[in-house]
Design a protein around this motif. Structure first.
Motif, short mmCIF file in Angstrom:
data_model
loop_
_atom_site.label_atom_id
_atom_site.label_comp_id
_atom_site.label_asym_id
_atom_site.label_seq_id
_atom_site.Cartn_x
_atom_site.Cartn_y
_atom_site.Cartn_z
N LEU A 165 0.80 -1.20 -0.01
CA LEU A 165 0.05 0.01 -0.10
C LEU A 165 1.08 1.12 0.22
O LEU A 165 0.67 2.29 -0.76
CB LEU A 165 -0.97 -0.16 1.23
CG LEU A 165 -2.11 -1.06 1.27
CD1 LEU A 165 -2.87 -0.99 2.60
CD2 LEU A 165 -3.00 -0.75 0.01
N THR A 199 -7.37 -1.23 -4.94
CA THR A 199 -6.72 -1.60 -4.01
C THR A 199 -7.02 -2.87 -3.11
O THR A 199 -6.33 -3.83 -2.72
CB THR A 199 -6.29 -0.67 -2.95
OG1 THR A 199 -5.84 0.54 -3.79
CG2 THR A 199 -5.47 -0.92 -1.78
N THR A 220 -2.36 -0.99 -6.32
CA THR A 220 -2.45 0.43 -5.80
C THR A 220 -1.87 1.47 -6.89
O THR A 220 -2.32 2.53 -6.92
CB THR A 220 -1.64 0.42 -4.68
OG1 THR A 220 -2.32 -0.66 -3.65
CG2 THR A 220 -1.83 1.74 -3.85
#
Length: 292
Positions: A117, A217, A179
């Motif tokens: 992330l 994501t 992401t």
């Protein structure tokens, strides 16, 4: 009250109008849809068990290769209970093997997801960072886990560290790639509108980029957990007992096929449960997905 049929007036050539059919109750439709969703997987399971039994009973393969469902059930009972003074398999119950492996997946995949992330957010917003790290992440994503597990053992030993690291490395690329792609796909019109309203760089990330990138994501997180599950047996090849992957590997060394099948079933079923929970989380976090 039910509507009475229309009686034609005397001398009229038109037949009486039929009463409109009663509308189907929404609750009945929902109930039938739920039964269909539950019945199809159950019917598929029964057909699979029946086909498995037919193949095992045909004698085309020995029971060592294709044990019947009853033998696998007996193995499940054995590894789930104490017998002859031995707890489960190798002194550990099946649920304990599974719990230890899930803990490893939770820690390893959790580290990989958090790192993915952060890297994805940075690479999606800073162009030169994407050019610097994207080739390495792609290189890492194409490597099978066994390709670098031996190197991790040399570096970190044979305890928990190489297992956790392997699962983290396996889970990292899907989240980082998804992401990055989601962040770079945020419409420029939204960013320009937020800047026109006086949003700072942090406000852009918090209020525009993250919500826009969240659907992709979350999909990357689901993929990362699946990759970590597929790497579980590889992670527990060395010193994996107790652990469900180590149990499968150890049973395979002794041609104990029923226990191998029990372990594989435990990994698959727990993976289905966790993926279902992640899917529910995705629907709760991004309810607009597929509707806008």
């Amino acid at each position: 009250m039910p509507t009475a049929p229309t009686v034609p007036e005397p001398g009229s050539d038109h037949p009486p109008a039929a009463s409109p059919p009663p509308r189907q109750r929404p609750r009945a439709r929902v109930t039938r849809a739920m039964l269909r969703r539950a019945g199809l997987p159950f019917g598929s399971l029964l057909l699979s068990l029946a086909g498995w039994q037919v193949v095992a009973a045909s004698g085309a393969w020995s029971e060592t290769l294709v044990p019947p469902p009853a033998a696998v059930w007996d193995a499940f009972i054995d590894v789930s209970t104490a017998h002859d003074g031995v707890r489960g398999y190798n002194g550990t119950y099946l649920i304990e093997h599974l719990g230890i492996s899930l803990r490893r997946i939770g820690i390893g995949a959790g580290i990989g997801i958090v790192a993915g992330l952060l890297f994805g957010l940075v690479m999606g917003t800073v162009g030169w960072m994407r050019s610097l790290f994207e080739p390495w992440i792609t290189f890492l994503r194409t490597l099978p886990p066994l390709a670098y597990f031996s190197l991790l053992i040399v570096w970190l030993g044979i305890n928990e560290e190489p297992k956790i690291t392997l699962l983290a490395v396996a889970a990292f690329p899907p989240v980082a790639v998804s992401t990055t792609t989601a962040v770079t796909a945020v419409p420029q019109s939204l960013l320009e509108a937020a800047r026109a309203l006086g949003a700072s760089r942090w406000d852009l990330v918090k209020d525009v980029i993250v919500p826009s990138a969240l659907p992709e994501t979350l999909t990357g997180i689901r993929l990362a957990v699946g990759v970590a599950y597929s790497s579980l047996v590889a992670a527990e090849l060395v010193n994996g007992l107790p652990g469900i992957g180590g149990m499968v590997k150890d049973a395979a060394n002794y041609n104990n096929t029923p226990v191998v099948i029990v372990g594989i079933a435990a990994i698959g079923l727990s993976g289905l449960v966790i993926d279902g929970l992640l899917l529910r989380l995705e629907r709760a976090a991004v309810p607009w997905r597929g509707r806008a």
